[in-house]
Design a protein around this motif. Structure first.
Motif, short mmCIF file in Angstrom:
data_model
loop_
_atom_site.label_atom_id
_atom_site.label_comp_id
_atom_site.label_asym_id
_atom_site.label_seq_id
_atom_site.Cartn_x
_atom_site.Cartn_y
_atom_site.Cartn_z
N UNK A 45 0.86 -1.16 0.00
CA UNK A 45 0.00 0.00 0.00
C UNK A 45 0.91 1.22 0.00
N UNK A 46 0.38 2.35 -0.39
CA UNK A 46 1.22 3.53 -0.59
C UNK A 46 0.59 4.75 0.07
N UNK A 47 1.47 5.55 0.68
CA UNK A 47 1.09 6.90 1.09
C UNK A 47 1.56 7.84 -0.01
N UNK A 48 0.64 8.57 -0.59
CA UNK A 48 0.94 9.49 -1.69
C UNK A 48 0.83 10.91 -1.16
N UNK A 49 1.98 11.57 -1.04
CA UNK A 49 2.06 12.95 -0.56
C UNK A 49 2.36 13.88 -1.74
N UNK A 50 1.96 15.14 -1.67
CA UNK A 50 2.40 16.10 -2.70
C UNK A 50 3.86 16.46 -2.50
N UNK A 51 4.64 16.37 -3.58
CA UNK A 51 6.03 16.82 -3.62
C UNK A 51 6.94 16.06 -2.64
#
Length: 220
Positions: free
Chosen positions: A98-104
């Protein structure tokens, strides 16, 4: 005879000079011609940062599902299940990550059940449309680019990204804090029953056919 050759050589060089310097064919004029023939939307002036960010968030909201949008709106990131599975995976086993998708920030890979962080995948999507060719995309566009790549071509993103250990750029304390925030956020949301009905009056369920990032990441 020598004089004739001099005359011919002078005439030839003069004609060549005319061809090289004729109006409309200088490098600058060729660039102007290319700009003039470009579509109108490419020649529009760049938006102010506030307007660009607002449009990016509108686009993100229109693509991801309701839970994912509200997660980003409330928490500042999206937790999404990948699609890659282990070779020995049994039917019903969760995806490999699973992934944590953060901006930048790098995409943080988590183990599917414990949600322990294991890797960071550093990938950037620079804005190449304006004068600053390496400037960052608005936050909404950056998250959407990562989300779409994970959904459409997860293997390619993982193969081309710079891989680092967990905590390399995103501190482990932040990851642990965000996972606790996500758990509390998920627990506080109304549970959706059969047929998409939710436990809260008037709270809409996710669009039909679109899986919830919360159910795939926390409630399992």
């Amino acid at each position: 005879m020598t004089g004739l050759w001099v005359v011919l050589l002078t005439a030839t060089l003069g004609a060549l000079a005319v061809v090289i310097t004729r109006p409309g064919r200088t490098p600058r004029s060729r660039r102007r011609e290319g700009a003039a023939s470009a579509p109108a939307w490419l020649r529009e002036p760049p938006l102010p940062p506030e307007d660009a960010e607002r449009r990016a968030l509108d686009l993100l909201r229109s693509v991801v599902n309701e839970d994912e949008w509200e997660m980003f709106r409330d928490l500042g990131f999206i937790c999404v299940a990948g699609r890659r599975r282990r070779r020995d995976a049994a039917p019903g086993d969760p995806a490999r990550y699973r992934y944590l998708v953060y901006p930048h920030l790098p995409v943080v890979a988590l183990l599917p059940r414990s949600l322990a962080p294991v890797r960071e995948y550093c990938v950037q999507f620079p804005d190449r449309t304006g004068p600053g060719a390496t400037r960052l995309l608005p936050a909404g566009d950056d998250v959407l680019a990562k989300w779409m790549t994970l959904r459409a071509d997860e293997d390619r993103l993982l193969a081309y990204a710079n891989v680092g250990g967990a905590g390399c750029q995103v501190p482990l304390r932040r990851i642990e804090r965000d996972l606790r925030r996500l758990e509390r956020w998920s627990a506080a949301r109304p549970q959706k029953g059969a047929g998409g009905a939710s436990g809260g009056a008037g709270a809409p369920g996710p669009p039909a056919g679109r899986s919830s990032a919360v159910s795939s990441s926390i409630r399992r």
